[in-house]
Write a protein that holds these residues in place. Structure first.
Motif, PDB file in Angstrom:
ATOM      1  N   TRP A   1       0.820  -1.208   0.000  1.00 55.05           N
ATOM      2  CA  TRP A   1       0.000   0.000   0.000  1.00 55.05           C
ATOM      3  C   TRP A   1       0.856   1.261   0.000  1.00 55.05           C
ATOM      4  CZ3 TRP A   1       0.855   3.118   4.216  1.00 55.05           C
ATOM      5  CH2 TRP A   1       1.387   2.523   5.378  1.00 55.05           C
ATOM      6  N   ARG A   2       2.118   1.150   0.372  1.00 58.61           N
ATOM      7  CA  ARG A   2       2.973   2.334   0.460  1.00 58.61           C
ATOM      8  C   ARG A   2       3.260   2.915  -0.925  1.00 58.61           C
ATOM      9  NH1 ARG A   2       6.850  -0.746   4.631  1.00 58.61           N
ATOM     10  NH2 ARG A   2       5.739  -0.282   6.559  1.00 58.61           N
ATOM     11  N   GLY A   3       3.308   4.227  -0.994  1.00 63.43           N
ATOM     12  CA  GLY A   3       3.637   4.901  -2.238  1.00 63.43           C
ATOM     13  C   GLY A   3       2.514   4.993  -3.235  1.00 63.43           C
ATOM     14  N   LYS A   4       1.294   4.604  -2.817  1.00 62.06           N
ATOM     15  CA  LYS A   4       0.129   4.707  -3.691  1.00 62.06           C
ATOM     16  C   LYS A   4      -0.726   5.893  -3.255  1.00 62.06           C
ATOM     17  CE  LYS A   4       0.022  -0.195  -4.883  1.00 62.06           C
ATOM     18  NZ  LYS A   4      -0.710  -1.477  -4.820  1.00 62.06           N
ATOM     19  N   TRP A   5      -1.282   6.596  -4.219  1.00 60.56           N
ATOM     20  CA  TRP A   5      -2.001   7.836  -3.909  1.00 60.56           C
ATOM     21  C   TRP A   5      -3.193   7.608  -3.008  1.00 60.56           C
ATOM     22  CZ3 TRP A   5       0.764  11.789  -4.173  1.00 60.56           C
ATOM     23  CH2 TRP A   5       1.626  12.061  -5.232  1.00 60.56           C
ATOM     24  N   ALA A   6      -3.976   6.597  -3.243  1.00 55.57           N
ATOM     25  CA  ALA A   6      -5.200   6.398  -2.467  1.00 55.57           C
ATOM     26  C   ALA A   6      -4.934   5.908  -1.058  1.00 55.57           C
ATOM     27  CB  ALA A   6      -6.125   5.430  -3.188  1.00 55.57           C
ATOM     28  N   SER A   7      -3.860   5.151  -0.875  1.00 53.73           N
ATOM     29  CA  SER A   7      -3.619   4.521   0.425  1.00 53.73           C
ATOM     30  C   SER A   7      -2.463   5.112   1.205  1.00 53.73           C
ATOM     31  CB  SER A   7      -3.372   3.020   0.232  1.00 53.73           C
ATOM     32  OG  SER A   7      -2.293   2.794  -0.665  1.00 53.73           O
ATOM     33  N   ASP A   8      -1.684   6.016   0.584  1.00 53.58           N
ATOM     34  CA  ASP A   8      -0.496   6.488   1.293  1.00 53.58           C
ATOM     35  C   ASP A   8      -0.045   7.889   0.882  1.00 53.58           C
ATOM     36  OD1 ASP A   8       1.843   6.538   2.845  1.00 53.58           O
ATOM     37  OD2 ASP A   8       3.005   5.430   1.363  1.00 53.58           O
ATOM     38  N   GLY A   9       0.240   8.109  -0.390  1.00 49.84           N
ATOM     39  CA  GLY A   9       0.974   9.296  -0.810  1.00 49.84           C
ATOM     40  C   GLY A   9       2.456   8.966  -0.829  1.00 49.84           C
ATOM     41  N   GLY A  10       3.289   9.992  -0.979  1.00 49.73           N
ATOM     42  CA  GLY A  10       4.718   9.749  -1.121  1.00 49.73           C
ATOM     43  C   GLY A  10       5.541  10.200   0.068  1.00 49.73           C
ATOM     44  N   ALA A  11       6.759  10.638  -0.215  1.00 52.22           N
ATOM     45  CA  ALA A  11       7.712  10.992   0.838  1.00 52.22           C
ATOM     46  C   ALA A  11       7.176  12.082   1.754  1.00 52.22           C
ATOM     47  CB  ALA A  11       9.035  11.432   0.207  1.00 52.22           C
ATOM     48  N   LEU A  12       6.471  13.055   1.204  1.00 56.57           N
ATOM     49  CA  LEU A  12       5.951  14.141   2.037  1.00 56.57           C
ATOM     50  C   LEU A  12       4.878  13.643   3.001  1.00 56.57           C
ATOM     51  CD1 LEU A  12       5.684  17.049  -0.564  1.00 56.57           C
ATOM     52  CD2 LEU A  12       7.457  16.709   1.168  1.00 56.57           C
ATOM     53  N   MET A  13       3.973  12.821   2.513  1.00 64.04           N
ATOM     54  CA  MET A  13       2.863  12.352   3.347  1.00 64.04           C
ATOM     55  C   MET A  13       3.316  11.308   4.359  1.00 64.04           C
ATOM     56  SD  MET A  13      -0.437  12.828   3.812  1.00 64.04           S
ATOM     57  CE  MET A  13      -1.413  13.199   2.349  1.00 64.04           C
ATOM     58  N   ASN A  14       4.189  10.418   3.947  1.00 67.47           N
ATOM     59  CA  ASN A  14       4.572   9.298   4.814  1.00 67.47           C
ATOM     60  C   ASN A  14       5.756   9.639   5.712  1.00 67.47           C
ATOM     61  OD1 ASN A  14       5.402   6.787   5.928  1.00 67.47           O
ATOM     62  ND2 ASN A  14       4.480   5.705   4.223  1.00 67.47           N
ATOM     63  N   GLN A  15       6.846  10.116   5.143  1.00 71.08           N
ATOM     64  CA  GLN A  15       8.057  10.344   5.921  1.00 71.08           C
ATOM     65  C   GLN A  15       8.167  11.766   6.483  1.00 71.08           C
ATOM     66  OE1 GLN A  15       8.268   8.448   2.937  1.00 71.08           O
ATOM     67  NE2 GLN A  15       8.398   6.606   4.186  1.00 71.08           N
ATOM     68  N   CYS A  16       7.775  12.760   5.711  1.00 73.98           N
ATOM     69  CA  CYS A  16       8.063  14.155   6.067  1.00 73.98           C
ATOM     70  C   CYS A  16       6.985  14.811   6.914  1.00 73.98           C
ATOM     71  CB  CYS A  16       8.284  14.971   4.791  1.00 73.98           C
ATOM     72  SG  CYS A  16       9.087  16.566   5.039  1.00 73.98           S
ATOM     73  N   ILE A  17       5.841  14.159   7.078  1.00 74.09           N
ATOM     74  CA  ILE A  17       4.711  14.817   7.726  1.00 74.09           C
ATOM     75  C   ILE A  17       4.996  15.183   9.181  1.00 74.09           C
ATOM     76  CG2 ILE A  17       3.524  12.701   8.450  1.00 74.09           C
ATOM     77  CD1 ILE A  17       0.884  14.146   7.536  1.00 74.09           C
ATOM     78  N   HIS A  18       5.864  14.419   9.857  1.00 72.58           N
ATOM     79  CA  HIS A  18       6.219  14.775  11.239  1.00 72.58           C
ATOM     80  C   HIS A  18       6.956  16.113  11.273  1.00 72.58           C
ATOM     81  CE1 HIS A  18       4.839  11.204  13.276  1.00 72.58           C
ATOM     82  NE2 HIS A  18       5.540  10.416  12.470  1.00 72.58           N
ATOM     83  N   GLY A  19       7.932  16.266  10.383  1.00 73.40           N
ATOM     84  CA  GLY A  19       8.674  17.523  10.320  1.00 73.40           C
ATOM     85  C   GLY A  19       7.789  18.674   9.890  1.00 73.40           C
ATOM     86  N   ILE A  20       6.870  18.420   8.967  1.00 72.20           N
ATOM     87  CA  ILE A  20       5.924  19.441   8.516  1.00 72.20           C
ATOM     88  C   ILE A  20       5.028  19.879   9.664  1.00 72.20           C
ATOM     89  CG2 ILE A  20       3.880  19.758   7.058  1.00 72.20           C
ATOM     90  CD1 ILE A  20       5.392  18.167   4.875  1.00 72.20           C
ATOM     91  N   ASP A  21       4.591  18.911  10.468  1.00 75.54           N
ATOM     92  CA  ASP A  21       3.802  19.235  11.660  1.00 75.54           C
ATOM     93  C   ASP A  21       4.580  20.162  12.583  1.00 75.54           C
ATOM     94  OD1 ASP A  21       1.887  18.865  13.964  1.00 75.54           O
ATOM     95  OD2 ASP A  21       3.621  17.785  14.782  1.00 75.54           O
ATOM     96  N   LEU A  22       5.842  19.845  12.849  1.00 73.42           N
ATOM     97  CA  LEU A  22       6.651  20.664  13.757  1.00 73.42           C
ATOM     98  C   LEU A  22       6.865  22.065  13.201  1.00 73.42           C
ATOM     99  CD1 LEU A  22       9.399  18.123  14.926  1.00 73.42           C
ATOM    100  CD2 LEU A  22       7.275  18.757  16.090  1.00 73.42           C
TER     101      LEU A  22
END
Length: 357
Positions: free
Chosen positions: A168-189
């Motif tokens: 499911w990783r890396g798919k638009w409907a179930s995950d998104g990419g690096a920004l949604m999966n990996q970077c979202i914590h830093g974006i939140d901060l």
């Protein structure tokens, strides 16, 4: 407090540690693959604990047990559906990031939680990092003065094995990419530290080295805040050969701070015009972590438990989860439209990026 876990994959071990550290009554675990449950419980010496029931259907788990708190750690595309079901059954929730895949879903979660009077926390556990907490105290005390700009860099590596492990990783409907999966914590901060109120976003995303995915493996953005400050975001899974760093910079008229390490767990730079003796302990501060997820799950769980007991909002509430999601989706929309995007974002879904690369 009776607890259930839905989703027993990669991140679930941090949730189990938090459960044990907070002495929750672990009633049930659910995963569509029962072997995942067995592997997770065995890892924590709980495989012989008959008090923990196993489920492959989360609805049965909810219906057959009187739970006070549930954590949702499934694939991202299912977070909203499961959360809404739990909320409608009056159960408090911790939702792994992202809390949903669209603004509409996030708003539904917020609305249902208010209607049912339950507590919902977005699992942005890095807010509890020691370094992050020290930066936040300085922000709240006004020590930076007027903010000039900030930036976050998530420079990590994810190879084909990571994506094969969970298709499911890396798919638009179930995950998104690096920004949604990996970077979202830093974006939140970044958004949290810089005042939350975003005026405009301009983003560019690309898929450079992961052509077996639908989504991006690198994203860049410039953010304009309503307080006049500006910021940049860089998120990627293309760093060779392994995770390099997650850094958060904040620059003000009276202060400069850089948080570093692999997950903003260290203080690399700490400079203030009004420096005191107490500041010296922050220079070079390092918080040891066993993985890039840090140590924050235990503290986040403790906060949610206290929020339930004392009927208050969690420290990282569902609105915080919506804010981080909104900023990622705004970058995606900017990429799709080829122009800056104004916030607030009324609605946009990760799935609308289908066919972008």
């Amino acid at each position: 407090m009776k607890y259930g876990l839905i989703g027993c994959g990669r991140i679930a071990t941090n949730h189990v540690k938090a459960v044990l550290n907070n002495n929750l009554e672990f009633v049930a675990a659910c995963d569509i693959e029962e072997s995942q449950i067995n592997n997770l419980l065995t890892k924590h010496g709980l495989d012989k604990d008959t008090a923990i029931k196993h489920y492959i259907d989360y609805k049965k788990m909810i219906e057959q047990n009187k739970l006070d708190l549930v954590a949702i750690a499934t694939e991202s595309g299912n977070h909203a559906e499961i959360a809404l079901y739990c909320i409608d059954h009056g159960i408090n929730c911790i939702i792994e990031k992202p809390i949903a895949m669209s603004i509409q879903e996030a708003d539904q979660i917020i609305r249902h939680a208010e209607e049912k009077g339950v507590k919902v926390s977005a699992c942005h556990q890095n807010r509890f990092n020691i370094a992050v907490q020290e930066m936040r105290k300085a922000v709240e005390a006004g020590r930076f003065g007027k903010l000039s700009h900030g930036s976050v860099h998530v420079r990590w590596n994810r190879n084909v094995d990571y994506y094969t492990q969970a298709p499911w990783r890396g798919k638009w409907a179930s995950d998104g990419g690096a920004l949604m999966n990996q970077c979202i914590h830093g974006i939140d901060l970044l958004r949290w530290m810089m005042g939350d109120e975003v005026e405009e976003v301009y983003g560019q995303t690309r898929q450079q080295f992961h052509d077996y995915l639908e989504a991006e493996d690198v994203g860049m953005a410039v953010i304009k805040f309503k307080n006049g400050a500006v910021a940049t975001i860089e998120g990627t899974t293309n760093v060779y050969p392994r995770n390099l760093e997650e850094t958060l910079y904040l620059f003000g008229e009276n202060g400069t701070v850089k948080l570093g390490g692999t997950s903003t767990n260290n203080i690399d730079v700490w400079q203030f015009a009004d420096e005191t003796e107490a500041d010296h302990k922050n220079k070079g501060l390092e918080e040891a972590t066993s993985n890039v997820y840090g140590n924050g799950h235990t503290s986040l769980y403790a906060d949610v438990i206290d929020a339930v007991k004392n009927d208050r909002r969690p420290y990282v509430d569902v609105v915080a989860g919506r804010n981080a999601l909104e900023l990622v989706l705004a970058i995606y929309k900017s990429q799709k439209d080829g122009k800056p995007v104004k916030l607030p974002l009324d609605d946009f879904a990760s799935a609308e990026m289908a066919g972008e690369f």
